[in-house]
Design an enzyme around this catalytic site. Sequence first.
Site, PDB file in Angstrom:
ATOM      1  N   ASP A  30      65.920  -0.233  27.749  1.00 35.27           N
ATOM      2  CA  ASP A  30      66.121  -0.532  29.163  1.00 35.27           C
ATOM      3  C   ASP A  30      66.613  -1.958  29.333  1.00 35.27           C
ATOM      4  OD1 ASP A  30      66.106  -0.111  31.895  1.00 35.27           O
ATOM      5  OD2 ASP A  30      63.981  -0.561  32.132  1.00 35.27           O
ATOM      6  N   ARG A  43      78.556  -3.203  34.390  1.00 37.56           N
ATOM      7  CA  ARG A  43      77.471  -2.527  33.660  1.00 37.56           C
ATOM      8  C   ARG A  43      77.946  -2.011  32.305  1.00 37.56           C
ATOM      9  NH1 ARG A  43      72.866  -1.025  36.421  1.00 37.56           N
ATOM     10  NH2 ARG A  43      72.593   0.785  35.062  1.00 37.56           N
ATOM     11  N   HIS A  47      76.180  -1.860  28.463  1.00 35.97           N
ATOM     12  CA  HIS A  47      76.023  -0.676  27.621  1.00 35.97           C
ATOM     13  C   HIS A  47      76.655  -0.900  26.237  1.00 35.97           C
ATOM     14  CE1 HIS A  47      74.267   1.362  30.925  1.00 35.97           C
ATOM     15  NE2 HIS A  47      75.392   1.582  31.590  1.00 35.97           N
ATOM     16  N   SER A  75      68.940   9.928  29.909  1.00 39.28           N
ATOM     17  CA  SER A  75      67.947  10.854  30.442  1.00 39.28           C
ATOM     18  C   SER A  75      68.601  11.938  31.295  1.00 39.28           C
ATOM     19  CB  SER A  75      66.925  10.094  31.289  1.00 39.28           C
ATOM     20  OG  SER A  75      67.487   9.710  32.527  1.00 39.28           O
ATOM     21  N   SER A  76      67.842  12.989  31.565  1.00 36.51           N
ATOM     22  CA  SER A  76      68.315  14.039  32.468  1.00 36.51           C
ATOM     23  C   SER A  76      68.667  13.456  33.830  1.00 36.51           C
ATOM     24  CB  SER A  76      67.241  15.121  32.623  1.00 36.51           C
ATOM     25  OG  SER A  76      66.941  15.728  31.386  1.00 36.51           O
ATOM     26  N   ASN A  78      69.794  10.490  34.384  1.00 41.32           N
ATOM     27  CA  ASN A  78      70.976   9.625  34.333  1.00 41.32           C
ATOM     28  C   ASN A  78      72.260  10.333  34.747  1.00 41.32           C
ATOM     29  OD1 ASN A  78      69.914   7.713  31.393  1.00 41.32           O
ATOM     30  ND2 ASN A  78      69.555   7.343  33.576  1.00 41.32           N
ATOM     31  N   SER A 206      58.766   6.869  32.041  1.00 45.37           N
ATOM     32  CA  SER A 206      59.962   7.483  32.618  1.00 45.37           C
ATOM     33  C   SER A 206      60.336   8.842  32.009  1.00 45.37           C
ATOM     34  CB  SER A 206      61.150   6.513  32.501  1.00 45.37           C
ATOM     35  OG  SER A 206      60.904   5.333  33.233  1.00 45.37           O
TER      36      SER A 206
END
Length: 255
Positions: A30, A43, A47, A75-76, A78, A206
């Site tokens: 994170d 962003r 990454h 994640s799902s 995301n 999370s």
Amino acid sequence: MRDADDNQTSRTPPLGASAQAPAHVAIIMDGNGRWAKARGLPRTAGHKKGVDAVRRTVEAARELGVGTLTIFSFSSENWRRPEEEVSDLMGLLRFYLRSEVAELHKAGIRLRVIGERARLSDDINRLIDDAETLTGANRTMTLVVALSYGSRQEIVAAAKRLAEDVAAGRLSADAIDEQALSGRLFTADLPDPDLIIRTSGEKRISNFLLWQAAYAELVFVDTLWPDFTKRDLEAAIDEFHRRERRFGATTASTR
């Protein structure tokens, strides 16, 4: 898998020449966005730097003797991010699968991907299949990438498979236990995590490995993921070794 009523109590020494690394370390990566924002960058730049941190951490975990390293990559939830950001993340994933798998194989690292693979594009699924096949016999370390992954969804899917097996007569309802459900999770062939690390100072897990984390030690660090180094990993493992792991049992000092 550990039983919930395991009465084993263990005290592990601080990290050092005689201490073993946790068998399974999982990391919630994170802070990429905040890293980029602090530098006035998009962003995507965060990454990309995050991929460098993945490379460093995989190598560090291998050097420290970690048996399984799981990283929460996407994640799902995301999928709800802006389309452009999701596209950039998928592009980075393609780049990683094409450029890094040969090095993983050379280092003896087995790659596993867990999550809702049906939501990924066909070309990414082919790259994943090829990478898992190439590295499948490696035994130095297992790198698990949680991709399009959500733990609640994983548990629901496992429960549905149990219900289907009962309805088809392949399983008695009385035979449903922790082992039966665990055996239908994405991680059925993997040990539960001993240590879960989250970077960036956030203190939550999370929707990550909820079932598997029942007895994991949680360590939250302030470092943003792109800045995460081997020293940060060692510090988290050192904290792990200072914990007393009772797995639900008590000792004379805690009664």
